[in-house]
Design a protein around this motif. Structure first.
Motif, PDB file in Angstrom:
ATOM      1  N   SER A   1       0.529  -1.366   0.447  1.00  0.00           N
ATOM      2  CA  SER A   1      -0.363  -0.027   0.630  1.00  0.00           C
ATOM      3  C   SER A   1       1.206   1.268  -0.166  1.00  0.00           C
ATOM      4  O   SER A   1       1.942   1.593   0.439  1.00  0.00           O
ATOM      5  CB  SER A   1      -0.871   0.064   1.187  1.00  0.00           C
ATOM      6  OG  SER A   1      -1.764   0.937   1.233  1.00  0.00           O
ATOM      7  N   ASN A   2       0.817   2.087  -0.854  1.00  0.00           N
ATOM      8  CA  ASN A   2       1.791   3.356  -0.912  1.00  0.00           C
ATOM      9  C   ASN A   2       0.998   4.426  -0.875  1.00  0.00           C
ATOM     10  O   ASN A   2      -0.534   4.750  -1.457  1.00  0.00           O
ATOM     11  CB  ASN A   2       2.476   2.963  -2.468  1.00  0.00           C
ATOM     12  CG  ASN A   2       2.916   4.146  -2.879  1.00  0.00           C
ATOM     13  OD1 ASN A   2       3.352   5.032  -1.971  1.00  0.00           O
ATOM     14  ND2 ASN A   2       3.340   4.993  -4.416  1.00  0.00           N
ATOM     15  N   VAL A   3       0.700   4.777   0.061  1.00  0.00           N
ATOM     16  CA  VAL A   3      -0.281   6.157   0.531  1.00  0.00           C
ATOM     17  C   VAL A   3       0.093   7.643  -0.121  1.00  0.00           C
ATOM     18  O   VAL A   3      -0.127   8.735  -0.109  1.00  0.00           O
ATOM     19  CB  VAL A   3      -0.290   6.164   2.054  1.00  0.00           C
ATOM     20  CG1 VAL A   3      -0.978   5.389   2.751  1.00  0.00           C
ATOM     21  CG2 VAL A   3       1.373   6.765   2.670  1.00  0.00           C
ATOM     22  N   GLY A   4       1.332   7.601  -0.671  1.00  0.00           N
ATOM     23  CA  GLY A   4       1.330   8.742  -1.918  1.00  0.00           C
ATOM     24  C   GLY A   4       2.620  10.502  -1.387  1.00  0.00           C
ATOM     25  O   GLY A   4       2.713   9.808   0.271  1.00  0.00           O
ATOM     26  N   VAL A   5       2.220  11.324  -1.623  1.00  0.00           N
ATOM     27  CA  VAL A   5       2.597  11.773  -1.041  1.00  0.00           C
ATOM     28  C   VAL A   5       1.516  12.822   0.348  1.00  0.00           C
ATOM     29  O   VAL A   5       0.357  12.711  -0.213  1.00  0.00           O
ATOM     30  CB  VAL A   5       3.044  13.372  -2.523  1.00  0.00           C
ATOM     31  CG1 VAL A   5       3.536  14.870  -1.232  1.00  0.00           C
ATOM     32  CG2 VAL A   5       4.220  12.408  -2.919  1.00  0.00           C
ATOM     33  N   VAL A   6       2.036  13.010   1.681  1.00  0.00           N
ATOM     34  CA  VAL A   6       1.296  13.330   2.385  1.00  0.00           C
ATOM     35  C   VAL A   6       1.339  14.614   2.566  1.00  0.00           C
ATOM     36  O   VAL A   6       2.613  15.314   1.837  1.00  0.00           O
ATOM     37  CB  VAL A   6       1.716  12.457   3.616  1.00  0.00           C
ATOM     38  CG1 VAL A   6       0.728  13.471   4.826  1.00  0.00           C
ATOM     39  CG2 VAL A   6       1.946  11.229   3.929  1.00  0.00           C
ATOM     40  N   ASN A   7       0.029  14.662   2.363  1.00  0.00           N
ATOM     41  CA  ASN A   7      -0.188  16.229   2.646  1.00  0.00           C
ATOM     42  C   ASN A   7       0.337  17.200   3.889  1.00  0.00           C
ATOM     43  O   ASN A   7       0.368  16.601   5.029  1.00  0.00           O
ATOM     44  CB  ASN A   7      -1.594  16.977   2.838  1.00  0.00           C
ATOM     45  CG  ASN A   7      -1.973  18.182   3.640  1.00  0.00           C
ATOM     46  OD1 ASN A   7      -1.537  18.658   4.092  1.00  0.00           O
ATOM     47  ND2 ASN A   7      -3.557  18.212   2.175  1.00  0.00           N
ATOM     48  N   PRO A   8       1.139  18.267   3.533  1.00  0.00           N
ATOM     49  CA  PRO A   8       2.371  18.632   4.902  1.00  0.00           C
ATOM     50  C   PRO A   8       1.262  19.457   6.661  1.00  0.00           C
ATOM     51  O   PRO A   8       1.906  18.952   6.787  1.00  0.00           O
ATOM     52  CB  PRO A   8       2.561  20.276   4.742  1.00  0.00           C
ATOM     53  CG  PRO A   8       3.106  19.721   2.834  1.00  0.00           C
ATOM     54  CD  PRO A   8       1.396  19.196   2.330  1.00  0.00           C
ATOM     55  N   ALA A   9       0.334  19.472   6.003  1.00  0.00           N
ATOM     56  CA  ALA A   9      -0.592  19.844   7.178  1.00  0.00           C
ATOM     57  C   ALA A   9      -0.831  18.430   8.295  1.00  0.00           C
ATOM     58  O   ALA A   9      -1.122  18.951   9.033  1.00  0.00           O
ATOM     59  CB  ALA A   9      -1.744  20.515   7.095  1.00  0.00           C
ATOM     60  N   ALA A  10      -0.713  17.566   7.449  1.00  0.00           N
ATOM     61  CA  ALA A  10      -0.792  16.172   8.669  1.00  0.00           C
ATOM     62  C   ALA A  10       0.188  15.495   9.420  1.00  0.00           C
ATOM     63  O   ALA A  10       0.710  15.026  10.315  1.00  0.00           O
ATOM     64  CB  ALA A  10      -0.622  14.659   7.588  1.00  0.00           C
TER      65      ALA A  10
END
Length: 482
Positions: free
Chosen positions: A383-392
């Motif tokens: 499972s590749n969740v990709g680029v995480v939103n910086p706010a996370a």
């Protein structure tokens, strides 16, 4: 157990929220989606829970007042709900507002960073209940050297990776939930019986199709069982004597994102393909392969849409790959993934066609359906969740030095693991210029430990000529050879 996936890419400010999202959310029904009901009923049938954990590490003291505000918005956000059962034994359950919010845990006595992993394991065992609450828990551990670690553990019955990460992003940005779920017990019994009976009547066409799909699935799998090649080794026998709870080993590593991308490109692949190749190589190392030595990969695919309030808005894509050439050429795996995605768009996952039956079956049969939904006994999840939103990765309003997500399986017994054939789950994402890879793994009949899994994972990374850091806060680079 189910694993989340997410794709959170944005060119807007990480704290921008469109008004249309809120208007869509307020119109959503509070009837559980069939996937969500199946996940919930599966947990109740097996006694095992599936959790997601967000982990933040700060190399400085954390702003506790800002973290309290973050916690306050989590209490009022997407996680502020729980499941209320239907009064009908075969009825669809519903979302209601949470009446038992989780308190923020601030550990009073700082601990060395070397004990952070052990503390994360303790957090993973925090009692959570999506029906009675609380369904999630936020905690912070001060380090003796002045830094701090933060853990958010949440039930997959409440949110998958996308929903959980959206909850984190919105809380970090100061947003509350646009959905006002009904209060628990707000429907009178006769009204609840009438409404749930009407929902079941509307579900009858899907139930009929599921019965046909189940018969077709059973015939096909009987044929496969008769024609299947013999396994190279005898499957491990079920454990004798009383059943016992087990701790499923976990490991987390970090790889520089530029190095990851460069290696993927040099092998003719993509970031997602490299993760799939790593999963296949790790499966080969631990012996989780099919009779002919190939690896059965399962790739979770995000299906979440704007205004979507489902907890688990995903489906799975299945494919078989040869792990042997993965470390030198990813083009074959890349082509296999592309074809599997095309096939998925044309022919939906047949296991999902069985979901309308979940509310109707007894627990003993549901336990069997959980095994079916997990795929084959050799399935490997990538499972590749990709680029995480910086706010996370800003729970206190500033960037954490490290961020990762983990999949957890507390409450699992040896008997469950033997019935499922074990598991191997890789979850990866990109944050702060690093790719994290977290692994959850158990293989019946083999030694299972955190240290052993870490060694196997580092060896597999080394096979790809990649350099990884491991542990918290990953002070020095190490390679798979170490």
């Amino acid at each position: 157990m189910r694993l989340p996936t997410m794709r959170i890419h944005t060119n807007r400010s990480p704290c921008v929220r469109q008004a249309s999202d809120e208007s869509d959310l307020t119109k959503m029904s509070n009837v559980l989606d069939l996937v969500d009901q199946t996940v919930f009923l599966g947990e109740r049938a097996t006694g095992a829970t599936s959790l997601g954990q967000c982990v933040w590490v700060y190399d400085r003291a954390i702003d506790l007042d800002a973290l309290r505000r973050f916690h306050h918005h989590l209490q009022r956000g997407r996680l502020s709900r729980r499941i209320e059962r239907s009064p009908l034994p075969f009825g669809r359950h519903r979302w209601v507002s949470s009446s038992d919010p989780s308190d923020l845990e601030i550990v009073a006595t700082p601990r060395p960073r070397e004990e952070f992993d052990a503390w994360l394991d303790e957090q993973a065992n925090t009692p959570l209940d999506a029906e009675h609450g609380p369904g999630w828990h936020l905690a912070v551990l001060p380090f003796t050297d002045g830094g701090a670690g933060v853990s958010l553990v949440a039930s997959h019955c409440l949110a998958d990776g996308v929903g959980g990460c959206l909850a984190v992003v919105e809380a970090a940005c100061g947003h509350d939930n646009a959905v006002n779920w009904p209060a628990a017990g707000s429907r009178r019994r006769w009204r609840a019986l009438r409404e749930d009976a009407g929902q079941t009547a509307r579900d009858i066409p899907g139930i009929g199709r599921a019965v046909v799909a189940a018969a077709r699935f059973a015939r096909r799998n009987r044929g496969r069982a008769r024609s299947a090649a013999p396994l190279p080794t005898k499957p491990p026998a079920s454990p004798a004597g009383p059943d016992e709870f087990i701790a499923i080993p976990t490991a987390t590593i970090f790889v520089d994102a530029d190095q990851w991308d460069a290696r993927a490109h040099s092998l003719g692949g993509t970031s997602n393909t490299l993760l799939a190749g790593l999963a296949a190589r790790l499966a080969q190392r631990v012996g989780r392969v099919t009779a002919d030595g190939s690896v059965a990969l399962t790739l979770p695919v995000n299906e979440r849409t704007t205004g979507d309030t489902r907890a688990n808005a995903i489906t799975n894509v299945d494919l078989t790959v040869d792990p042997a050439p993965a470390t030198t050429d990813l083009r074959e795996i890349r082509a296999a993934i592309k074809q599997a995605l095309i096939r998925h768009r044309e022919v939906p996952n047949e296991r999902w066609e069985l979901l309308p039956l979940a509310p109707l079956v007894p627990q003993w049969l549901l336990r069997r359906m959980v095994s079916v939904s997990a795929g084959s006994a050799t399935s490997v999840v990538s499972s590749n969740v990709g680029v995480v939103n910086p706010a996370a990765y800003r729970p206190d309003g500033t960037d954490a030095d490290y961020f990762a997500m983990k999949s957890l399986g507390p409450g699992v017994t040896k008997a469950i693991m033997h019935r499922l054939g074990g598991l191997l789950v890789l979850l990866s994402g990109r944050a702060h210029g690093r790719n994290f890879v977290s692994v959850l793994a158990y293989q019946p009949g083999r030694p299972n430990s955190d240290d052993g899994l870490r060694r196997d994972l580092l060896s597999a990374i080394n096979d790809f000529s990649l350099t990884a850091t491991t542990g918290w806060p990953c002070p020095e680079p190490v390679t798979g050879a170490q």
